[in-house]
Write an enzyme that holds these catalytic residues in place. Structure first.
Site, short mmCIF file in Angstrom:
data_model
loop_
_atom_site.label_atom_id
_atom_site.label_comp_id
_atom_site.label_asym_id
_atom_site.label_seq_id
_atom_site.Cartn_x
_atom_site.Cartn_y
_atom_site.Cartn_z
N HIS A 1 48.79 45.16 45.82
CA HIS A 1 48.15 44.23 44.90
C HIS A 1 47.75 44.84 43.57
O HIS A 1 47.17 44.15 42.74
CB HIS A 1 46.89 43.64 45.54
CG HIS A 1 47.18 42.56 46.54
ND1 HIS A 1 47.28 41.24 46.20
CD2 HIS A 1 47.43 42.62 47.86
CE1 HIS A 1 47.55 40.53 47.27
NE2 HIS A 1 47.65 41.35 48.30
N LYS B 1 37.01 34.62 36.28
CA LYS B 1 37.67 35.60 37.14
C LYS B 1 36.69 36.73 37.35
O LYS B 1 35.64 36.77 36.71
CB LYS B 1 38.95 36.13 36.49
CG LYS B 1 38.77 36.54 35.01
CD LYS B 1 40.07 36.95 34.34
CE LYS B 1 41.00 35.80 34.01
NZ LYS B 1 42.15 35.70 34.87
N ARG B 2 36.97 37.68 38.23
CA ARG B 2 36.07 38.82 38.37
C ARG B 2 35.92 39.53 37.02
O ARG B 2 36.84 39.53 36.19
CB ARG B 2 36.62 39.79 39.43
CG ARG B 2 36.38 39.33 40.84
CD ARG B 2 34.92 39.11 41.15
NE ARG B 2 34.24 40.37 41.28
CZ ARG B 2 33.89 40.93 42.43
NH1 ARG B 2 34.11 40.29 43.56
NH2 ARG B 2 33.30 42.10 42.46
N LYS C 1 40.64 43.13 32.67
CA LYS C 1 40.82 41.69 32.41
C LYS C 1 40.36 41.31 31.00
O LYS C 1 40.63 40.23 30.52
CB LYS C 1 40.06 40.87 33.46
CG LYS C 1 40.65 40.98 34.88
CD LYS C 1 39.83 40.16 35.88
CE LYS C 1 40.33 40.26 37.31
NZ LYS C 1 41.43 39.33 37.63
N THR D 1 46.12 34.36 39.81
CA THR D 1 46.41 33.05 40.39
C THR D 1 45.62 31.96 39.68
O THR D 1 46.02 30.80 39.71
CB THR D 1 46.10 32.99 41.90
OG1 THR D 1 44.79 33.53 42.13
CG2 THR D 1 47.14 33.77 42.69
N LYS E 1 46.36 27.83 38.57
CA LYS E 1 45.49 26.67 38.80
C LYS E 1 45.25 25.92 37.48
O LYS E 1 45.25 24.69 37.44
CB LYS E 1 44.14 27.11 39.37
CG LYS E 1 44.21 27.91 40.67
CD LYS E 1 42.85 28.59 40.97
CE LYS E 1 42.99 29.67 42.02
NZ LYS E 1 41.76 30.52 42.11
#
Ligand SMILES: *Cc1c(COP(=O)(O)O)cnc(C)c1O
Length: 798
Positions: free
Chosen positions: A349, A536-537, A542, A644, A648
């Site tokens: 991952h 998101k986290r 990120k 992901t 969405k």
């Protein structure tokens, strides 16, 4: 499932009366929720039993998905939808004068996961049942899920998540007859038995009972029920003298007490290793037991069983399987090894090296003495084999399991299995070229890609009813059962009426979110503003901070020129930071203080708002995502394995603003360059900096006055109450040379944000883009991802 509204009402009332001795008018929403869940259980239990019987009779191959995280969120609506009862129950509740939404909201999210990885595991459970494959989950029954996040004075505060005490237990069934025992610690030596075979003798081992709790996983309108098995730990009565005090017992209970809240950093903690081994050993033991009931030879177990290792947390599986086959069931090493490799497969991952799990050999040996011996033997044979084949010593050294006094779990999973997959095309390419390059050279046939997916039913039919109804109107209802019918929407992307109708759908979702924002934060937001969302986290890679830099830039623009012509913007964040992740928590603090500054500055004329919504989780995602106009997917290229939430957002009509990372690339391939907004460095640009060592953030900072002014805002008092956090961020970006290259991407990001502003002004064009996104999002259904896993990795039949 066929149940009339009248029948349901009778069953529901019976459950409430018999099990809770209460009448509807006296019941709290939570009591009503429990009664509803129990009524559903009565409906699906016969299907569940039947499924078990069928599988035993037909002896079909079963895939077991081992994951330390499962993040299903709420289960009620999914279960109702999948049973085909969602509408019936909503109508029944209307008849009973009960508010369905109030009742559904009393369900506590089942949050046995941190983020994307756990959500994927939960999606796969749904899709396995929906596609009809026999696929079972194997995980841990944490008493506390991922922490509950509160924001106090702008800071993240972590509270326990006692999901279980409130509503969590309603979906599970304890299965005492499937208990197994797990051995930890102690000493092990080998002794020859009468036949001269060496068998291990355990001395002073701690023996714990593993008790399974099963949670039904219902397929969508197909009467299929699979199983998610979560293990809990107990002290065997025979051993209770070992634990004379409550504190002694608590130490054991702690094994399943909490989910580790570290998203991608492996914590070298003994308890974590125990958790990983506990669920892996318990799962494998029951798998072998139920296989043997078929009276088939053990060495052929791979023909009926596939074991999937979701990330490295269950990667001890090949060694534990060997221990069971060789020690407990007497298979020869070679036969056992062949069976093991054919049974196991592994998903990687992340390419972040700090997240590739390694265990200190001393700790591993102390906790798992016999498994350690087996790992050494796997390693010894691997090295000898490759050396005999003439493989270069440095390649052997780079890929072996035990080196530098550490056990490399990813290596064990790759060597001990037949398949390694990445989770998006780019990610798999990077694994082959870089992270796992040596393995790829040795075993190219093991590598394959399986791009992640989402359960479309949750993000459309459950989370976005207005969108679903509008889709029915334009393209009929078939998309609800076969998502590929969404493509019919492509015929209407230029239709002005469709554009107007779907605009209203988005406004409905925005109004719902605006109400929640006002109720929870007191901030009023305009529905005419662009809802620009990053949820998101919280993680440096990120790059939530890049989003923050842009917001500060807009702030200065408006301070300089209050007349600035811009579409009003609401920036919405949701993110949990791992409790020990200092930098991430500082970013949360800064976002909140920036929000205070901006939301209370009347000179900005309401053109800019910033909202941080606390406790981001699946049920909150269901509220936020349908309301987004812009989906922020701005990780540094190469760092986000797939993502992901990007899928969405796409499915619910947001425009993706993205770097060429993870599955963003595949979204672009589906919608075309005109219907996504891409910016910044690509993976080659990033790797070039790594090779040349030529990135110098201070140079960029000093030569870009706009950017300099933005960054100085962290340390010059512009944003109040962030002395230490502002300094930390400044140092990360300038002194420590900006590991994730925010500064280099800043100008490009600002530019595409201006593009977004321009595009949004042309409603027809914007809605066309939005519709193209929805119409082509079927690509990312996890039902199809699971079909690929089933066909290409697990070799299952329907
Ligand atoms: C989908 C989802 C994620 C994954 O988000 P990414 O942006 O892909 O990292 C994380 N948390 C929750 C609650 C989700 O629903």
């Amino acid at each position: 499932m066929q149940v009339t509204k009248e029948q349901f009402i009778r069953d529901f009332k019976d459950t409430l009366h018999e099990e809770q001795q209460i009448k509807i008018i006296d019941a709290t929403p939570r009591e009503l929720f429990i009664a509803l869940a129990k009524t559903l259980r009565k409906y699906y239990t016969p299907l569940w039993l039947e499924r078990r019987r069928d599988l035993e009779k037909e002896q079909k191959k079963i895939a077991y998905y081992f994951s330390i995280e499962f993040l299903p969120g709420r289960m009620l609506e999914t279960n109702l939808l999948n049973l085909g009862l969602l509408e019936t129950v909503k109508e029944a509740f209307a008849d009973l004068d009960l508010d369905f939404d109030t009742i559904k909201e009393t369900e506590h999210d089942m949050a046995l996961g941190n983020g994307g990885l756990g959500r994927l595991a939960a999606a796969f459970m749904d899709s396995l049942a929906t596609t009809g494959y026999a696929g079972f989950g194997n995980g841990l029954r944490y008493r506390y899920g991922l922490f509950k996040q509160r924001i106090v004075d702008g800071y993240q505060v972590e509270l326990p998540d006692p999901w279980f005490d409130s509503t969590g237990s309603v979906w599970e069934t304890r299965k005492d007859h499937d208990n197994v025992y797990v051995k930890l610690y102690g000493d092990v030596y080998l002794q020859a038995d009468d036949a001269g075979n060496l068998t291990p003798v355990y001395q002073g081992a701690q023996i714990l009972r593993a008790v399974p709790y099963d949670v039904a996983q219902l397929g969508f309108e197909n009467d299929t029920v699979n199983n998610l098995r979560l293990w809990d730990v107990e002290i065997p009565e025979e051993d209770e003298l070992r634990y004379p005090t409550i504190a002694d017992r608590r130490r054991i209970e702690d094994i399943t007490a909490v989910l580790y809240p570290d998203d991608s950093n492996a914590q070298g903690r003994e308890l974590r290793l125990v958790q990983e081994y506990f669920m892996t050993s318990a799962g494998l033991q029951t798998i072998i037991r139920s296989y043997l009931k078929m009276n088939l030879p053990l060495e052929d177990i791979y023909q009926k069983v596939a074991v999937h290792i979701n990330d490295t947390h269950p990667a001890v599986a090949p060694a534990e399987f060997m221990r069971l086959l060789v020690d407990e069931y007497g298979l020869s090493w070679d036969k056992a090894w062949q069976a093991t490799v054919k049974t196991m497969s592994y998903t990687n991952h992340t390419i972040l090296s700090e997240a590739l799990e390694k265990w200190d050999a001393g700790l591993f040996k102390y906790v798992l003495p016999r498994v350690y011996q087996i790992v050494l033997e796997i390693d010894r044979r691997y090295v000898a084999d490759l050396a005999a084949k003439g493989v270069a010593p440095d390649v052997i050294e780079a890929t072996r399991v035990v080196k530098d006094n550490q056990i490399h779990m990813a290596h064990l999973a790759i060597i001990g299995g037949h398949s390694v997959n990445g989770v998006a095309k780019l990610h798999t390419e990077l694994l082959k070229e870089d992270t796992l390059h040596a393995f790829y050279q040795l075993f190219p046939e093991k590598f394959n890609n399986k791009t992640n997916g989402i359960v479309q039913r949750r993000w459309t039919q459950i989370a976005d009813e207005a969108l679903s109804n509008e889709l029915d109107k334009w393209i009929g209802k078939e998309w609800r059962t076969d998502i590929h019918h969404l493509r019919k929407l492509n015929a209407f992307v230029d239709d002005e009426q469709a554009q107007a109708d779907f605009y209203q759908v988005k406004q409905t979702a925005k109004a719902r979110l605006a109400k929640y924002i006002f109720e929870t934060t007191g901030v009023e937001v305009s529905l005419d503003a662009i809802f620009d969302v990053q949820v998101k986290r919280l993680h440096a890679y990120k790059r939530q901070l890049l989003n923050v830099l842009h917001i500060i830039k807009l702030y200065w623009d408006l301070k300089d020129n209050p007349e600035k012509d811009m579409v009003p913007r609401v920036f919405i964040f949701g993110a949990k930071a791992a409790p020990g992740y200092h930098f991430a928590k500082s970013v949360i603090k800064v976002i909140n203080e920036l929000a205070n500054l901006i939301n209370n500055d009347e000179t900005l004329g309401g053109k800019l708002k910033v909202v941080f919504l606390e406790n981001y989780r699946v049920s909150l995602a269901e509220l936020i995502i349908p309301a987004a106009n812009v989906s922020e997917q701005i990780s540094l290229a190469s760092k986000e394995a797939s993502g992901t939430s990007n899928m969405k957002f796409m499915m619910t009509g947001a425009i993706t603003l993205a770097t060429l990372d993870g599955a963003n690339i595949e979204i672009k391939d589906e919608v075309g360059e005109d219907n996504i907004v891409i910016f910044g460095m690509d993976k080659d640009d990033v790797y070039e900096h790594y090779q040349k060592h030529d990135y110098y953030s201070r140079g960029i900072y000093e030569n870009n006055p706009t950017l300099k002014r933005v960054i100085d805002s962290f340390v010059n008092g512009t944003i109040p109450n962030i002395q230490s956090e502002g300094m930390e961020i400044y140092e990360t970006l300038i002194t420590h040379n900006d590991e994730y290259f925010l500064l280099e991407d800043f100008d490009a990001y600002v530019k595409v944000q201006e593009t977004i502003d321009k595009l949004y002004r042309n409603r027809s064009h914007w809605m066309k883009m939005s519709l193209v996104n929805i119409a082509n999002s079927d690509k990312f259904t996890s039902d199809d991802t699971i079909e690929e896993y089933a066909r290409e990795i697990w070799h299952l039949e329907k």
